[in-house]
Design a protein around this motif. Structure first.
Motif, PDB file in Angstrom:
ATOM      1  N   ILE A 207       0.810  -1.203   0.000  1.00 41.67           N
ATOM      2  CA  ILE A 207       0.000   0.000   0.000  1.00 41.67           C
ATOM      3  C   ILE A 207       0.850   1.263   0.000  1.00 41.67           C
ATOM      4  O   ILE A 207       0.409   2.335  -0.388  1.00 41.67           O
ATOM      5  CB  ILE A 207      -0.962  -0.008   1.214  1.00 41.67           C
ATOM      6  N   ARG A 208       2.097   1.170   0.404  1.00 43.41           N
ATOM      7  CA  ARG A 208       2.948   2.343   0.462  1.00 43.41           C
ATOM      8  C   ARG A 208       3.400   2.831  -0.908  1.00 43.41           C
ATOM      9  O   ARG A 208       3.928   3.928  -1.043  1.00 43.41           O
ATOM     10  CB  ARG A 208       4.203   2.026   1.290  1.00 43.41           C
ATOM     11  N   TYR A 209       3.218   2.008  -1.921  1.00 46.52           N
ATOM     12  CA  TYR A 209       3.834   2.284  -3.207  1.00 46.52           C
ATOM     13  C   TYR A 209       2.841   2.623  -4.306  1.00 46.52           C
ATOM     14  O   TYR A 209       1.739   2.090  -4.366  1.00 46.52           O
ATOM     15  CB  TYR A 209       4.661   1.082  -3.653  1.00 46.52           C
ATOM     16  N   VAL A 210       3.287   3.500  -5.186  1.00 44.86           N
ATOM     17  CA  VAL A 210       2.618   3.691  -6.468  1.00 44.86           C
ATOM     18  C   VAL A 210       2.869   2.434  -7.305  1.00 44.86           C
ATOM     19  O   VAL A 210       3.954   1.856  -7.257  1.00 44.86           O
ATOM     20  CB  VAL A 210       3.192   4.919  -7.184  1.00 44.86           C
TER      21      VAL A 210
ATOM     22  N   ASN B 268      -2.066   5.573  -7.916  1.00 46.61           N
ATOM     23  CA  ASN B 268      -1.488   5.979  -6.644  1.00 46.61           C
ATOM     24  C   ASN B 268      -1.815   4.959  -5.558  1.00 46.61           C
ATOM     25  O   ASN B 268      -2.535   3.982  -5.790  1.00 46.61           O
ATOM     26  CB  ASN B 268      -1.967   7.376  -6.252  1.00 46.61           C
ATOM     27  N   TRP B 269      -1.299   5.200  -4.346  1.00 48.33           N
ATOM     28  CA  TRP B 269      -1.414   4.191  -3.302  1.00 48.33           C
ATOM     29  C   TRP B 269      -2.848   3.944  -2.891  1.00 48.33           C
ATOM     30  O   TRP B 269      -3.229   2.813  -2.573  1.00 48.33           O
ATOM     31  CB  TRP B 269      -0.582   4.596  -2.078  1.00 48.33           C
TER      32      TRP B 269
ATOM     33  N   ARG C  52      -6.194  -1.534  -8.233  1.00 52.63           N
ATOM     34  CA  ARG C  52      -5.439  -2.258  -7.215  1.00 52.63           C
ATOM     35  C   ARG C  52      -6.366  -2.638  -6.077  1.00 52.63           C
ATOM     36  O   ARG C  52      -7.368  -1.956  -5.819  1.00 52.63           O
ATOM     37  CB  ARG C  52      -4.268  -1.417  -6.704  1.00 52.63           C
TER      38      ARG C  52
ATOM     39  N   ASN D  77      -5.531  -3.295  -2.301  1.00 50.72           N
ATOM     40  CA  ASN D  77      -4.471  -3.297  -1.301  1.00 50.72           C
ATOM     41  C   ASN D  77      -4.666  -4.393  -0.252  1.00 50.72           C
ATOM     42  O   ASN D  77      -3.690  -4.881   0.319  1.00 50.72           O
ATOM     43  CB  ASN D  77      -4.380  -1.933  -0.632  1.00 50.72           C
TER      44      ASN D  77
ATOM     45  N   ALA E  68       6.824  -0.944  -8.848  1.00 44.70           N
ATOM     46  CA  ALA E  68       6.405  -0.192  -7.670  1.00 44.70           C
ATOM     47  C   ALA E  68       7.370   0.951  -7.416  1.00 44.70           C
ATOM     48  O   ALA E  68       8.590   0.801  -7.598  1.00 44.70           O
ATOM     49  CB  ALA E  68       6.329  -1.106  -6.447  1.00 44.70           C
TER      50      ALA E  68
ATOM     51  N   ASN F 129       8.035   4.885  -5.080  1.00 44.57           N
ATOM     52  CA  ASN F 129       7.644   5.868  -4.073  1.00 44.57           C
ATOM     53  C   ASN F 129       7.151   7.157  -4.704  1.00 44.57           C
ATOM     54  O   ASN F 129       6.593   8.008  -4.018  1.00 44.57           O
ATOM     55  CB  ASN F 129       8.825   6.182  -3.150  1.00 44.57           C
TER      56      ASN F 129
ATOM     57  N   TYR G 125       5.054   9.125  -7.996  1.00 44.93           N
ATOM     58  CA  TYR G 125       3.978   8.906  -8.958  1.00 44.93           C
ATOM     59  C   TYR G 125       4.371   9.519 -10.293  1.00 44.93           C
ATOM     60  O   TYR G 125       4.705  10.688 -10.375  1.00 44.93           O
ATOM     61  CB  TYR G 125       2.699   9.568  -8.444  1.00 44.93           C
TER      62      TYR G 125
END
Length: 122
Positions: A30-33, A52-53, A72, A74, A98, A100, A102
């Motif tokens: 979930i932390r990643y684009v 985006n996340w 996605r 998550n 993936a 950090n 976007y």
């Protein structure tokens, strides 16, 4: 570290559909684009779509707008690329990645899957 594994590629006729999946493991997805890229034989890797996340902001390259949908889940640590109205020029190896950050730049993505082949016959 994030490990990514694509699936869902295959051979389809022009006008058909495929749904690619990208299963993530390791650090919290979930932390990643999440992005999708593709590379056709003899060509450079190109950006296809990103999300985006939270999953509420998406971005597509012009050639796939209106035909492809990125999403996605998550809770399942999985991303998807729904591809409709496929064309022979969509033939490529598709990679999920993936990041950090976007955006459409491959260099910004830290983690990559091994790719899945998509072949569209005319």
């Amino acid at each position: 570290q994030v490990q990514l594994l694509e699936s869902g590629g295959g051979l389809v006729q022009a006008g058909g559909s495929l749904r690619l999946s990208c299963a993530a493991s390791g650090r919290t997805f979930i932390r990643y684009v999440m992005g999708w890229f593709r590379q056709a034989p003899g060509k450079e890797r190109e950006f296809v779509a990103a999300i985006n996340w939270l999953g509420d902001i998406t971005y597509y390259t012009d050639s796939v707008k209106g035909r492809f949908t990125i999403s996605r889940d998550n809770a399942k640590n999985t991303g998807y690329l729904q591809m409709n109205s496929l064309k022979p020029e969509d033939t490529a190896v598709y990679y999920c990645a993936a990041s950090n950050a976007y955006g459409p730049t491959a260099a910004a993505y830290d983690y990559w899957g091994q790719g899945t082949q998509v072949t569209v016959s005319s």
